[in-house]
Design a protein around this motif. Structure first.
Motif, short mmCIF file in Angstrom:
data_model
loop_
_atom_site.label_atom_id
_atom_site.label_comp_id
_atom_site.label_asym_id
_atom_site.label_seq_id
_atom_site.Cartn_x
_atom_site.Cartn_y
_atom_site.Cartn_z
N PHE A 17 0.83 -1.21 0.00
CA PHE A 17 0.00 0.00 0.00
C PHE A 17 0.87 1.26 0.00
N CYS A 18 2.04 1.19 0.64
CA CYS A 18 2.96 2.34 0.63
C CYS A 18 3.48 2.59 -0.78
N ASP A 19 3.83 1.52 -1.48
CA ASP A 19 4.30 1.65 -2.86
C ASP A 19 3.19 2.25 -3.74
N HIS A 20 1.96 1.78 -3.54
CA HIS A 20 0.83 2.31 -4.28
C HIS A 20 0.65 3.81 -3.97
N VAL A 24 0.61 7.17 -6.35
CA VAL A 24 -0.50 8.14 -6.35
C VAL A 24 0.05 9.54 -6.10
N LEU A 25 0.91 9.69 -5.10
CA LEU A 25 1.46 11.01 -4.79
C LEU A 25 2.29 11.56 -5.95
N ARG A 26 3.03 10.69 -6.63
CA ARG A 26 3.82 11.13 -7.79
C ARG A 26 2.90 11.65 -8.90
N ARG A 27 1.82 10.91 -9.18
CA ARG A 27 0.89 11.34 -10.24
C ARG A 27 0.17 12.63 -9.84
N VAL A 28 -0.34 12.69 -8.63
CA VAL A 28 -1.06 13.88 -8.18
C VAL A 28 -0.12 15.08 -8.13
N GLY A 71 -3.96 3.34 5.10
CA GLY A 71 -4.28 2.20 4.24
C GLY A 71 -4.20 2.62 2.77
N ARG A 72 -4.94 1.95 1.94
CA ARG A 72 -4.88 2.23 0.49
C ARG A 72 -5.33 3.67 0.22
N LEU A 73 -4.46 4.45 -0.39
CA LEU A 73 -4.73 5.86 -0.68
C LEU A 73 -5.56 5.98 -1.96
N SER A 74 -6.68 6.69 -1.85
CA SER A 74 -7.54 6.92 -3.00
C SER A 74 -7.07 8.15 -3.76
#
Length: 98
Positions: A17-20, A24-28, A71-74
């Motif tokens: 979940f951290c990798d995910h 997400v943070l990179r894209r945002v 947990g899983r970041l939306s």
């Protein structure tokens, strides 16, 4: 240029979940200016911050010091929250100059 949003990112080793969340943070971050600080949950600082923020497990995300998720970041939820913040900031700046 808008000031970056402060993101505190509580992570742990070998966490899918951290990798995910990093992805997400990179894209945002391509659309919203972010300043990301990673803190290991295994360390004393990470444990104290997690307790204060109510982070039950990794990854934990705080936006401008306020608990946002764990947990899983939306990606959708984060983008929505950052867009609302930007709109509110723009409104307050516009009202301040009027």
């Amino acid at each position: 240029m808008t000031a970056p949003v402060e993101i505190t990112f509580l992570i742990q080793r070998d966490c899918a979940f951290c990798d995910h969340a990093k992805d997400v943070l990179r894209r945002v971050g391509q659309d919203h200016p972010l300043h990301i600080t990673e803190i290991d949950l295994a360390g004393e600082e990470g444990q104290q911050l997690a307790r204060r923020a109510g982070v039950m497990f990794a990854p934990g995300v705080l936006v401008d010091g306020e608990p946002f998720s764990y947990g899983r970041l939306s990606e959708r939820k984060l983008r929505r929250a950052l867009s609302k913040r930007a709109a509110a900031k723009t409104r307050s700046e516009t009202e301040g100059t009027a």
